[in-house]
Design an enzyme around this catalytic site. Structure first.
Site, PDB file in Angstrom:
ATOM      1  N   LYS A   1      24.170 -66.035  43.507  1.00  0.00           N
ATOM      2  CA  LYS A   1      23.465 -65.531  44.699  1.00  0.00           C
ATOM      3  C   LYS A   1      23.210 -66.676  45.678  1.00  0.00           C
ATOM      4  O   LYS A   1      23.123 -67.844  45.274  1.00  0.00           O
ATOM      5  CB  LYS A   1      22.141 -64.841  44.343  1.00  0.00           C
ATOM      6  CG  LYS A   1      21.020 -65.756  43.812  1.00  0.00           C
ATOM      7  CD  LYS A   1      19.986 -66.172  44.866  1.00  0.00           C
ATOM      8  CE  LYS A   1      19.599 -67.611  44.760  1.00  0.00           C
ATOM      9  NZ  LYS A   1      18.340 -68.105  44.412  1.00  0.00           N
TER      10      LYS A   1
ATOM     11  N   ASP B   1      14.440 -63.772  39.706  1.00  0.00           N
ATOM     12  CA  ASP B   1      15.712 -63.429  40.362  1.00  0.00           C
ATOM     13  C   ASP B   1      16.541 -62.422  39.566  1.00  0.00           C
ATOM     14  O   ASP B   1      17.550 -61.920  40.063  1.00  0.00           O
ATOM     15  CB  ASP B   1      16.578 -64.685  40.551  1.00  0.00           C
ATOM     16  CG  ASP B   1      16.113 -65.539  41.729  1.00  0.00           C
ATOM     17  OD1 ASP B   1      15.287 -65.054  42.519  1.00  0.00           O
ATOM     18  OD2 ASP B   1      16.601 -66.679  41.856  1.00  0.00           O
TER      19      ASP B   1
HETATM   20  P1  ATP Z   1      17.544 -70.328  40.402  1.00  0.00           P
HETATM   21  O1  ATP Z   1      18.315 -70.316  41.673  1.00  0.00           O
HETATM   22  O2  ATP Z   1      17.264 -68.932  39.843  1.00  0.00           O
HETATM   23  O3  ATP Z   1      16.338 -71.218  40.396  1.00  0.00           O
HETATM   24  P2  ATP Z   1      19.356 -72.226  39.345  1.00  0.00           P
HETATM   25  O4  ATP Z   1      20.707 -71.873  39.861  1.00  0.00           O
HETATM   26  O5  ATP Z   1      18.630 -73.284  40.079  1.00  0.00           O
HETATM   27  O6  ATP Z   1      18.505 -70.911  39.266  1.00  0.00           O
HETATM   28  P3  ATP Z   1      20.306 -72.139  36.621  1.00  0.00           P
HETATM   29  O7  ATP Z   1      21.748 -72.462  36.777  1.00  0.00           O
HETATM   30  O8  ATP Z   1      19.939 -70.742  36.346  1.00  0.00           O
HETATM   31  O9  ATP Z   1      19.453 -72.680  37.854  1.00  0.00           O
HETATM   32  O10 ATP Z   1      19.763 -73.109  35.473  1.00  0.00           O
HETATM   33  C1  ATP Z   1      18.434 -73.518  35.389  1.00  0.00           C
HETATM   34  C2  ATP Z   1      18.161 -74.014  33.970  1.00  0.00           C
HETATM   35  O11 ATP Z   1      18.258 -72.923  33.072  1.00  0.00           O
HETATM   36  C3  ATP Z   1      19.133 -75.077  33.514  1.00  0.00           C
HETATM   37  O12 ATP Z   1      18.431 -76.259  33.355  1.00  0.00           O
HETATM   38  C4  ATP Z   1      19.704 -74.575  32.198  1.00  0.00           C
HETATM   39  O13 ATP Z   1      19.551 -75.506  31.180  1.00  0.00           O
HETATM   40  C5  ATP Z   1      18.912 -73.311  31.859  1.00  0.00           C
HETATM   41  N1  ATP Z   1      19.766 -72.173  31.437  1.00  0.00           N
HETATM   42  C6  ATP Z   1      19.438 -71.262  30.535  1.00  0.00           C
HETATM   43  N2  ATP Z   1      20.395 -70.342  30.395  1.00  0.00           N
HETATM   44  C7  ATP Z   1      21.368 -70.654  31.244  1.00  0.00           C
HETATM   45  C8  ATP Z   1      22.631 -70.061  31.559  1.00  0.00           C
HETATM   46  N3  ATP Z   1      23.073 -68.961  30.959  1.00  0.00           N
HETATM   47  N4  ATP Z   1      23.365 -70.651  32.518  1.00  0.00           N
HETATM   48  C9  ATP Z   1      22.907 -71.760  33.145  1.00  0.00           C
HETATM   49  N5  ATP Z   1      21.750 -72.362  32.870  1.00  0.00           N
HETATM   50  C10 ATP Z   1      20.960 -71.825  31.932  1.00  0.00           C
END
Ligand code: ATP
Length: 284
Positions: free
Chosen positions: A10, A136
């Site tokens: 997203k 989210d």
């Molecule tokens: P958001 O935009 O919702 O804040 P994000 O893109 O910043 O999310 P994610 O890629 O979802 O962040 O990852 C955040 C943390 O979640 C990472 O530090 C990771 O270790 C953990 N995590 C748990 N499950 C997953 C997964 N399936 N894929 C990626 N990261 C994951």
């Protein structure tokens, strides 16, 4: 039995924070949409009552910290499913990037297990389950484009935005969403983005207005913490993107471009100094 699900990334076209709530969360208003950059999940029934996660990405947890694991556990507990599942995550979305990769994996797991185990759970119920896993996740269950409020879980669907190219660039740093929200002083926010202007641009299909209405109040916090994100943003503007914004709490910066030739120029220009660059379309 096996099922496959796509878990798209997203982006926030608009992100405003209205107040800090008593429960510690922030009251937000966001316009979110999805891009054609997705993880792929394969879910396979196991004879043993257990959840096993695997992934080719070496840098995400594969235990109960993984959001796909948490989604599987939640659905098993709630619907008393005494069956096991093996979930393989083919990660394509950069991790901890502001692109909701983990949330989208959780949403895809809820959708996939609903099919695999023939549970007939309504979309509304899946979204309610998703809200327990992260703010989210309900949006990722629903997909498309939406105006989100509350802590992000209250959704009003919007029509598709005007189609365009999206150049995503993630600098090699990890940003903690909690730290960025923690450093945000809501009463001192100078420029709140106009959510009505963004919604209007989408409803009327006005690409120029959509680019002018991009805004994210978390940008200043992350840009101050990480000058390389500011530089990346400036490079994207200099290379001619029609609109530029940081997604979520960062550090991914995206540029919107209507013409392919310009998208190619920006993609090639950024690749020289940023390893993680993607040129994709909106998922509409
Ligand atoms: P958001 O935009 O919702 O804040 P994000 O893109 O910043 O999310 P994610 O890629 O979802 O962040 O990852 C955040 C943390 O979640 C990472 O530090 C990771 O270790 C953990 N995590 C748990 N499950 C997953 C997964 N399936 N894929 C990626 N990261 C994951």
């Amino acid at each position: 039995m096996k099922v496959f699900e796509k878990a798209p990334a997203k982006i926030n076209l608009s992100l405003d924070v209205l107040s800090k709530r008593e429960d510690g969360y922030h009251e937000v208003e966001m316009v979110m949409t999805m891009v054609d950059l997705a993880d792929r999940l394969e879910m396979q029934e196991l004879s043993r009552d257990t959840i096993i996660i695997s992934s080719q990405a070496g840098y995400i947890p594969l235990d109960e910290k993984n959001l796909a694991f948490q989604a599987a556990r939640l659905i098993k507990e709630r619907y008393d499913v005494r069956r096991g599942v093996y979930i393989h995550l083919d990660k394509k979305i950069p991790v901890a990037a502001g692109l909701a990769g983990g949330s989208s994996d959780a949403a895809a797991t809820l959708r996939g297990l609903n099919r695999l185990w023939e549970l007939n759970i309504s979309n509304q119920e899946l979204m309610e389950l998703g809200a327990q896993l992260g703010s989210d996740v309900p949006f990722c269950v629903q997909g498309g484009t939406a105006l989100a409020s509350g802590r992000g879980e209250r959704l009003e669907p919007l029509p598709s935005p005007p189609q365009c190219w999206v150049i995503l660039a993630k600098p090699p740093i990890n940003v903690s969403t909690g730290e960025v929200y923690g450093k945000l002083k809501v009463s001192e926010i100078q420029n709140h983005p106009s959510i009505p202007a963004m919604v209007h641009s989408i409803r009327t299909g006005r690409f120029d207005l959509m680019c002018r209405s991009l805004g994210n109040v978390l940008e200043e916090v992350t840009l101050d913490l990480f000058p390389e994100v500011r530089q990346l943003r400036q490079s994207m503007e200099r290379l001619g993107a029609d609109g530029v914004l940081m997604s979520g709490s960062g550090p991914t910066v995206f540029g919107l471009v209507s013409k392919y030739s310009k998208a190619a120029k920006i993609y090639n220009g950024l690749r020289g100094f940023c390893k993680e660059v993607y040129a994709v379309r909106l998922l509409i």
